[in-house]
Design a protein around this motif. Structure first.
Motif, PDB file in Angstrom:
ATOM      1  N   ARG A  52       0.846  -1.202   0.000  1.00  0.00           N
ATOM      2  CA  ARG A  52       0.000   0.000   0.000  1.00  0.00           C
ATOM      3  C   ARG A  52       0.877   1.246   0.000  1.00  0.00           C
ATOM      4  O   ARG A  52       0.630   2.207  -0.725  1.00  0.00           O
ATOM      5  CB  ARG A  52      -0.916  -0.008   1.234  1.00  0.00           C
ATOM      6  CG  ARG A  52      -2.039   0.999   1.114  1.00  0.00           C
ATOM      7  CD  ARG A  52      -2.832   1.082   2.393  1.00  0.00           C
ATOM      8  NE  ARG A  52      -2.051   1.732   3.437  1.00  0.00           N
ATOM      9  CZ  ARG A  52      -2.576   2.279   4.520  1.00  0.00           C
ATOM     10  NH1 ARG A  52      -3.864   2.230   4.717  1.00  0.00           N
ATOM     11  NH2 ARG A  52      -1.823   2.859   5.425  1.00  0.00           N
ATOM     12  N   LEU A 101       0.967   4.008  -2.860  1.00  0.00           N
ATOM     13  CA  LEU A 101       0.703   5.427  -2.577  1.00  0.00           C
ATOM     14  C   LEU A 101       1.872   6.300  -3.015  1.00  0.00           C
ATOM     15  O   LEU A 101       1.703   7.385  -3.551  1.00  0.00           O
ATOM     16  CB  LEU A 101       0.505   5.623  -1.071  1.00  0.00           C
ATOM     17  CG  LEU A 101      -0.921   5.753  -0.553  1.00  0.00           C
ATOM     18  CD1 LEU A 101      -0.894   6.014   0.937  1.00  0.00           C
ATOM     19  CD2 LEU A 101      -1.645   6.879  -1.269  1.00  0.00           C
ATOM     20  N   LEU A 113       3.452  18.864  -3.018  1.00  0.00           N
ATOM     21  CA  LEU A 113       4.070  18.702  -4.347  1.00  0.00           C
ATOM     22  C   LEU A 113       4.463  20.061  -4.925  1.00  0.00           C
ATOM     23  O   LEU A 113       5.532  20.220  -5.506  1.00  0.00           O
ATOM     24  CB  LEU A 113       3.122  17.970  -5.306  1.00  0.00           C
ATOM     25  CG  LEU A 113       2.665  16.582  -4.868  1.00  0.00           C
ATOM     26  CD1 LEU A 113       1.899  15.893  -5.985  1.00  0.00           C
ATOM     27  CD2 LEU A 113       3.842  15.713  -4.441  1.00  0.00           C
ATOM     28  N   PHE A 167       7.454  21.332  -3.058  1.00  0.00           N
ATOM     29  CA  PHE A 167       8.680  20.658  -3.501  1.00  0.00           C
ATOM     30  C   PHE A 167       9.157  21.260  -4.817  1.00  0.00           C
ATOM     31  O   PHE A 167      10.354  21.500  -5.011  1.00  0.00           O
ATOM     32  CB  PHE A 167       8.413  19.158  -3.657  1.00  0.00           C
ATOM     33  CG  PHE A 167       9.582  18.406  -4.215  1.00  0.00           C
ATOM     34  CD1 PHE A 167      10.768  18.292  -3.499  1.00  0.00           C
ATOM     35  CD2 PHE A 167       9.523  17.811  -5.465  1.00  0.00           C
ATOM     36  CE1 PHE A 167      11.851  17.612  -4.011  1.00  0.00           C
ATOM     37  CE2 PHE A 167      10.600  17.127  -5.989  1.00  0.00           C
ATOM     38  CZ  PHE A 167      11.767  17.021  -5.260  1.00  0.00           C
ATOM     39  N   LEU A 182      12.795  14.414  -0.079  1.00  0.00           N
ATOM     40  CA  LEU A 182      12.582  13.101  -0.697  1.00  0.00           C
ATOM     41  C   LEU A 182      12.436  12.003   0.351  1.00  0.00           C
ATOM     42  O   LEU A 182      11.815  10.979   0.102  1.00  0.00           O
ATOM     43  CB  LEU A 182      13.738  12.780  -1.649  1.00  0.00           C
ATOM     44  CG  LEU A 182      13.829  13.718  -2.852  1.00  0.00           C
ATOM     45  CD1 LEU A 182      15.126  13.511  -3.597  1.00  0.00           C
ATOM     46  CD2 LEU A 182      12.639  13.511  -3.788  1.00  0.00           C
ATOM     47  N   LEU A 212       7.723  14.924   1.069  1.00  0.00           N
ATOM     48  CA  LEU A 212       7.000  14.707  -0.184  1.00  0.00           C
ATOM     49  C   LEU A 212       5.903  13.660  -0.019  1.00  0.00           C
ATOM     50  O   LEU A 212       4.899  13.684  -0.712  1.00  0.00           O
ATOM     51  CB  LEU A 212       8.018  14.259  -1.252  1.00  0.00           C
ATOM     52  CG  LEU A 212       7.577  14.254  -2.692  1.00  0.00           C
ATOM     53  CD1 LEU A 212       7.130  15.641  -3.119  1.00  0.00           C
ATOM     54  CD2 LEU A 212       8.725  13.812  -3.590  1.00  0.00           C
ATOM     55  N   TRP A 213       6.087  12.759   0.929  1.00  0.00           N
ATOM     56  CA  TRP A 213       5.190  11.606   1.073  1.00  0.00           C
ATOM     57  C   TRP A 213       4.161  11.848   2.176  1.00  0.00           C
ATOM     58  O   TRP A 213       3.863  10.972   2.960  1.00  0.00           O
ATOM     59  CB  TRP A 213       6.012  10.346   1.343  1.00  0.00           C
ATOM     60  CG  TRP A 213       7.229  10.284   0.474  1.00  0.00           C
ATOM     61  CD1 TRP A 213       8.510  10.474   0.855  1.00  0.00           C
ATOM     62  CD2 TRP A 213       7.261  10.056  -0.942  1.00  0.00           C
ATOM     63  NE1 TRP A 213       9.352  10.391  -0.225  1.00  0.00           N
ATOM     64  CE2 TRP A 213       8.607  10.125  -1.350  1.00  0.00           C
ATOM     65  CE3 TRP A 213       6.287   9.808  -1.912  1.00  0.00           C
ATOM     66  CZ2 TRP A 213       9.001   9.955  -2.676  1.00  0.00           C
ATOM     67  CZ3 TRP A 213       6.680   9.636  -3.218  1.00  0.00           C
ATOM     68  CH2 TRP A 213       8.017   9.711  -3.586  1.00  0.00           C
ATOM     69  N   ARG A 238       0.994  12.207   2.134  1.00  0.00           N
ATOM     70  CA  ARG A 238      -0.213  11.368   2.093  1.00  0.00           C
ATOM     71  C   ARG A 238       0.077  10.002   2.724  1.00  0.00           C
ATOM     72  O   ARG A 238      -0.714   9.507   3.530  1.00  0.00           O
ATOM     73  CB  ARG A 238      -0.706  11.205   0.646  1.00  0.00           C
ATOM     74  CG  ARG A 238      -2.128  10.673   0.564  1.00  0.00           C
ATOM     75  CD  ARG A 238      -2.506  10.369  -0.880  1.00  0.00           C
ATOM     76  NE  ARG A 238      -2.659  11.531  -1.705  1.00  0.00           N
ATOM     77  CZ  ARG A 238      -3.801  12.218  -1.839  1.00  0.00           C
ATOM     78  NH1 ARG A 238      -4.859  11.822  -1.167  1.00  0.00           N
ATOM     79  NH2 ARG A 238      -3.865  13.258  -2.627  1.00  0.00           N
ATOM     80  N   ASN A 239       1.243   9.418   2.384  1.00  0.00           N
ATOM     81  CA  ASN A 239       1.632   8.146   3.017  1.00  0.00           C
ATOM     82  C   ASN A 239       1.689   8.291   4.525  1.00  0.00           C
ATOM     83  O   ASN A 239       1.206   7.453   5.275  1.00  0.00           O
ATOM     84  CB  ASN A 239       3.045   7.727   2.568  1.00  0.00           C
ATOM     85  CG  ASN A 239       3.083   7.242   1.151  1.00  0.00           C
ATOM     86  OD1 ASN A 239       2.538   7.887   0.276  1.00  0.00           O
ATOM     87  ND2 ASN A 239       3.721   6.104   0.919  1.00  0.00           N
ATOM     88  N   ALA A 275      -1.706   8.684   6.149  1.00  0.00           N
ATOM     89  CA  ALA A 275      -2.455   7.424   6.059  1.00  0.00           C
ATOM     90  C   ALA A 275      -1.903   6.394   7.043  1.00  0.00           C
ATOM     91  O   ALA A 275      -2.658   5.697   7.718  1.00  0.00           O
ATOM     92  CB  ALA A 275      -2.387   6.880   4.633  1.00  0.00           C
ATOM     93  N   ASP A 276      -0.571   6.326   7.154  1.00  0.00           N
ATOM     94  CA  ASP A 276       0.043   5.351   8.063  1.00  0.00           C
ATOM     95  C   ASP A 276      -0.192   5.709   9.522  1.00  0.00           C
ATOM     96  O   ASP A 276      -0.551   4.874  10.336  1.00  0.00           O
ATOM     97  CB  ASP A 276       1.558   5.268   7.809  1.00  0.00           C
ATOM     98  CG  ASP A 276       1.856   4.600   6.471  1.00  0.00           C
ATOM     99  OD1 ASP A 276       0.929   3.993   5.917  1.00  0.00           O
ATOM    100  OD2 ASP A 276       2.993   4.729   5.983  1.00  0.00           O
ATOM    101  N   ILE A 287      -5.825   5.560   8.095  1.00  0.00           N
ATOM    102  CA  ILE A 287      -7.015   6.098   7.456  1.00  0.00           C
ATOM    103  C   ILE A 287      -6.921   5.867   5.947  1.00  0.00           C
ATOM    104  O   ILE A 287      -5.813   5.777   5.401  1.00  0.00           O
ATOM    105  CB  ILE A 287      -7.128   7.611   7.790  1.00  0.00           C
ATOM    106  CG1 ILE A 287      -8.479   8.161   7.383  1.00  0.00           C
ATOM    107  CG2 ILE A 287      -6.024   8.426   7.192  1.00  0.00           C
ATOM    108  CD1 ILE A 287      -8.667   9.599   7.823  1.00  0.00           C
ATOM    109  N   PRO A 327      -6.452   6.599   2.307  1.00  0.00           N
ATOM    110  CA  PRO A 327      -5.771   7.748   1.675  1.00  0.00           C
ATOM    111  C   PRO A 327      -6.711   8.630   0.867  1.00  0.00           C
ATOM    112  O   PRO A 327      -6.438   9.809   0.665  1.00  0.00           O
ATOM    113  CB  PRO A 327      -4.734   7.101   0.763  1.00  0.00           C
ATOM    114  CG  PRO A 327      -4.589   5.711   1.229  1.00  0.00           C
ATOM    115  CD  PRO A 327      -5.840   5.326   1.927  1.00  0.00           C
ATOM    116  N   GLU A 328      -7.831   8.066   0.397  1.00  0.00           N
ATOM    117  CA  GLU A 328      -8.769   8.872  -0.391  1.00  0.00           C
ATOM    118  C   GLU A 328      -9.410   9.976   0.442  1.00  0.00           C
ATOM    119  O   GLU A 328      -9.979  10.914  -0.094  1.00  0.00           O
ATOM    120  CB  GLU A 328      -9.876   7.978  -0.989  1.00  0.00           C
ATOM    121  CG  GLU A 328      -9.371   6.900  -1.929  1.00  0.00           C
ATOM    122  CD  GLU A 328      -8.501   7.445  -3.042  1.00  0.00           C
ATOM    123  OE1 GLU A 328      -8.843   8.515  -3.575  1.00  0.00           O
ATOM    124  OE2 GLU A 328      -7.463   6.824  -3.351  1.00  0.00           O
TER     125      GLU A 328
END
Lengths: 61, 565
Positions: free
Chosen positions: A6, A10, B54, B57, B83, B87-88, B90-91, B94-95, B99, B101-102
Motif C-alpha cells: 500500500r 501510494l 508537491l 517541492f 525526498l 513529499l510523502w 499522504r503516506n 495514512a500510516d 485512514i 488515503p482517499e
C-alpha cells in the motif's frame, strides 16, 4: 506485506502526480531532475515500510 | 477538528512535546483533538493538510537550481528532507492515522491562512491580506472572503517575501528568527532613520503595490539556517552575535537597523493594503500570516489604511492555518459557512498534577480574592484555568498576572518569563473601559479581543504605566468582554476598584525558548524554576515553598493513548 505494498502504491501515485503537475506547469524542465531523484526516494519509502529493514535504512544508504 | 461546521478542538503539537515550533508529525495533538471530539480516526470524513507538498517541492527544487552554485552547500540537506519525508505526506498521514488515503486532502497554504482569518471573524465579507514567509509559491496573497468562499485575487511570489526579510534582519541583529521579530520592531523607535534608505533599496516597490527583495544580500531563498549573505554586512556593518540570557540591551546601531526595517515594512505593508482595497472593495479587513503576528505593524497599517474594521485571529500563522484548512474543507463540503468559534480556547483542560496543593479554594470568588490580595502586594501570580488557547498569546487561560503600575512587579514578570527588559507587556482591560486607557482605532474590537494590536496608552496614564511599556511607549492591548470571560472580567473590575484603573498585565505562562504551559505540571515546573511564587490552578493554590521538586517523568506522565475499544 499488504501495508508495504500500500505504501509503495501510494508513493508511486504521489510520484506520478508530481511528474504530471510539473509537466503541465511552467517548471516542466524539472521533470528530468525529478526522474533522477525520485527512484532513490521511492526505494527509501519502500524500505521504511518494510518492518525488517526499516531500522537499518540508514545503513542501506 | 471541525464537526458539523463547528471548531471543537485545535491545538499545537509544541504544547505536548515541549519543543518550540515542533514540526514533527502532530500525533499528540491529533489524539487530543480526537479525545476532545469523542471520535476515532475511522469517524473522520476528511483529514486535511494545510499546504500542497508537491507544489512546495517544486518551489524548493526550482529555487535550489536557480540559486546554484550558492545553494550547492544546502542542496543535499534540502533534498534529503524532501525526498525522505515531506513529499510523502499522504503516506505519512495514512500510516499514522490508519485512514483511507482517499480521505486525505490538501489545501493551498495561503487559502488555509485566509480561511482561518476570515471564518473566525464576525464579517460576512472581508478583504484578507495574508503576508508571511512563504506558502507553496506565494509569500503574500490578496484574498477576498465572502460567505463560505475564499478567493485569491493576487499574490507576490517567493523569494520576494517581507516575512523572510524580517526574519533575516532579526537574525542579523542576533535575535531568534521566527520568535523575536516583534522585539526587533519594538526597538525601532529608539533608532534613527540613518539606514532606512539603504534598507528600502533592498526592497524596491513596484507599481502594483507589490515589492521585490534584492536576493544578492540574502540567502533565505535556499538556506533556512543562514538567512542573509555577507553582502548585507558590507551594507549595514557586521552582523550582531546571537543574543543569550542576560545580554545587554541592543545598542544604537541595532536600533537603527530596526528603525530602517520598520520604515520599509510600514510602507510596503500599507501599499499592499491599498492594493487589496482596490481589488476587493470592502470596509472589513482580516489579517493572516507571519506578519500578522507583528502587533505593532498591524496597528500602524490599519490606522493608515482604507479599512473601517479589523479582525486578526488568535493564531494568524501556522497553527491557525491548520484550523483554517479544516474550516475551509468543511465549508467546501457543505457549501455553508462554518460557525465562528466562540473563543480561542480550543485546547484541553489542565490535567491535574500529582503534587499536593497548598490549599483547596472554595470557588471562583475565593480565587479572585486571593489573586487580588497577592497582586496588591506587588507579587506576580500564575493563573491556569479551563482549556488552553490556540496561538502564542494566552488570553486568560494560562497567564501570569501583575501590577502594571509597579515597576518591580513588571521587572519580576519579565524575569520569570526570561523576556528582554525592553519587551512591551500585554495589558488587559475590560472591553467597555478600553477607551479610557488606550487611543483605540475605531472598528478594531475583534482584533483587540485577541490581543493583536500594540497601542499607546493615553497621555495621562503613560507615565504611570511606563514600566510595562516598550521603547515606543506602547503596550499590547487585550480587551476582555464580560460575556466571553466573566471570571477575568470580574477580576479586572475588582482590581480597578482597588487600584483605580482596571488594567492588569496579562502575559502567557511561559519562559522564553519554551512553549506555553499546557498542564498543571508545566505550571508547577515554572513555579519551581523561576521567581514565580504562587500559581492558582482551577480551584487549587500552589505556593513555591509547598511544592516539592518532582522528577519530570512523574509529573508529566504521558496521557493515555486512546484505543479503538
Amino acid at each position: 506485506m499488504p501495508n508495504t505494498l500500500r505504501s509503495l502504491n501510494l508513493g508511486l501515485r504521489t510520484a506520478g502526480e508530481l511528474v504530471r503537475a510539473l509537466w503541465r506547469g511552467p517548471y516542466w524542465w524539472l521533470v528530468p531532475v525529478v526522474a533522477l531523484l525520485l527512484p532513490a526516494a521511492l526505494v527509501f519509502v519502500f524500505l521504511q515500510a518494510v518492518p525488517l529493514v526499516a531500522p537499518f535504512v540508514y545503513t542501506v544508504f | 477538528m471541525v464537526v458539523d461546521g463547528v471548531a471543537v478542538a485545535a491545538m499545537q503539537e509544541e504544547r505536548y512535546t515541549r519543543r518550540p515550533a515542533d514540526s514533527s508529525f502532530p500525533k499528540w495533538s491529533v489524539r487530543a483533538c480526537l479525545r476532545a471530539a469523542g471520535l476515532r480516526t475511522a469517524d473522520l470524513d476528511r483529514v486535511v493538510f494545510y499546504e500542497k507538498p508537491l507544489r512546495k517541492f517544486e518551489r524548493c527544487l526550482a529555487t535550489q537550481l536557480r540559486f546554484f552554485p550558492r545553494s550547492a552547500g544546502v542542496f543535499y540537506k534540502s533534498m534529503y528532507l524532501w525526498l525522505g519525508d515531506r513529499l510523502w505526506m499522504r503516506n505519512r498521514i495514512a500510516d499514522e492515522l490508519e485512514i483511507d488515503p482517499e480521505r486525505i486532502v490538501f489545501t493551498e497554504h495561503h487559502e488555509a491562512v485566509a480561511a482561518n482569518a476570515f471564518f473566525t471573524s464576525p464579517f460576512e465579507e472581508a478583504a484578507i491580506l495574508v503576508a508571511g514567509g512563504v506558502g507553496e509559491w506565494a509569500s503574500t496573497s490578496l484574498v477576498r472572503g465572502r460567505g463560505h468562499e475564499i478567493e485569491v485575487l493576487g499574490e507576490v511570489r517567493f523569494p520576494d517575501s517581507l516575512g523572510l526579510l524580517t526574519s533575516a534582519l532579526t537574525k542579523f541583529l542576533g535575535f531568534e528568527p521566527g520568535r523575536d521579530e516583534e522585539l526587533v520592531l519594538a526597538l525601532a523607535d529608539s533608532g534613527s532613520e540613518r539606514l532606512a534608505q539603504s534598507i528600502a533599496e533592498l526592497v524596491p516597490a513596484t507599481d502594483d503595490g507589490s515589492f521585490r527583495v534584492d536576493q544578492r544580500h540574502f540567502r533565505f531563498a535556499f538556506d533556512s539556517e543562514r538567512l542573509f549573505a555577507s553582502r548585507l554586512e558590507t551594507l549595514l556593518g557586521p552582523a550582531f552575535p546571537a543574543r543569550g540570557e542576560g545580554c545587554e540591551p541592543p545598542g544604537p546601531r541595532a536600533a537603527d537597523v530596526a528603525a530602517g526595517l520598520w520604515k520599509v515594512l510600514e510602507l510596503r505593508f500599507s501599499a499592499l493594503l491599498r492594493e487589496l482595497a482596490r481589488r476587493a472593495p470592502c470596509t472589513n479587513l482580516c489579517l493572516g500570516g507571519d506578519l500578522a503576528r507583528l502587533r505593532r505593524l498591524n496597528a500602524a497599517a490599519y490606522r493608515a489604511g482604507p479599512f473601517q474594521s479589523l479582525h486578526v485571529p488568535s493564531a494568524p500563522a501556522e497553527a491557525g492555518a491548520a484550523l483554517g484548512a479544516a474550516l475551509l474543507v468543511s465549508a467546501r463540503l457543505t457549501g455553508e459557512r462554518p460557525s465562528r468559534p466562540e473563543s480561542a480556547a480550543l485546547g484541553e483542560v489542565a490535567l491535574a498534577a500529582p503534587d499536593e496543593p497548598t490549599r483547596i479554594l472554595s470557588g471562583p470568588a475565593e480565587a479572585r480574592s486571593l489573586l487580588l490580595t497577592q497582586l496588591l502586594r506587588g507579587r506576580v501570580v500564575g493563573w491556569v484555568r479551563g482549556r488552553f488557547e490556540l496561538g502564542r498569546q494566552s488570553l486568560g487561560a494560562r497567564v501570569l498576572l501583575g501590577d502594571p503600575f509597579d515597576a518591580a512587579a513588571c521587572a519580576s514578570l519579565r524575569q520569570i518569563r526570561l523576556a528582554e527588559p525592553f519587551a512591551p507587556l500585554c495589558l488587559a482591560v475590560p472591553e467597555e473601559r478600553a477607551d479610557e486607557l488606550f487611543d483605540i482605532p475605531p472598528g478594531a474590537q475583534s482584533a483587540l479581543r485577541n490581543a493583536a494590536l500594540t497601542l499607546r496608552p493615553r497621555e495621562a496614564l503613560r507615565a504611570r504605566l511606563q514600566a510595562a511599556l516598550g521603547p515606543a511607549s506602547e503596550a499590547v492591548a487585550c480587551t476582555v468582554a464580560r460575556a466571553r470571560d466573566p471570571e477575568l472580567h470580574a477580576l479586572l473590575e475588582a482590581w480597578g476598584a482597588a487600584r483605580g484603573m482596571p488594567v492588569m498585565v496579562l502575559e502567557s505562562l511561559e519562559q522564553r525558548g519554551l512553549p506555553m504551559a499546557r498542564t498543571a505540571g508545566d505550571a508547577l515546573d515554572l513555579l519551581q524554576r523561576s521567581a514565580l511564587e504562587l500559581v492558582v490552578i482551577d480551584d487549587r493554590l500552589y505556593e513555591r515553598a509547598g511544592v516539592r521538586p518532582l522528577a519530570t517523568a512523574v509529573r508529566h506522565a504521558p496521557a493515555p493513548v486512546p484505543t479503538d475499544d
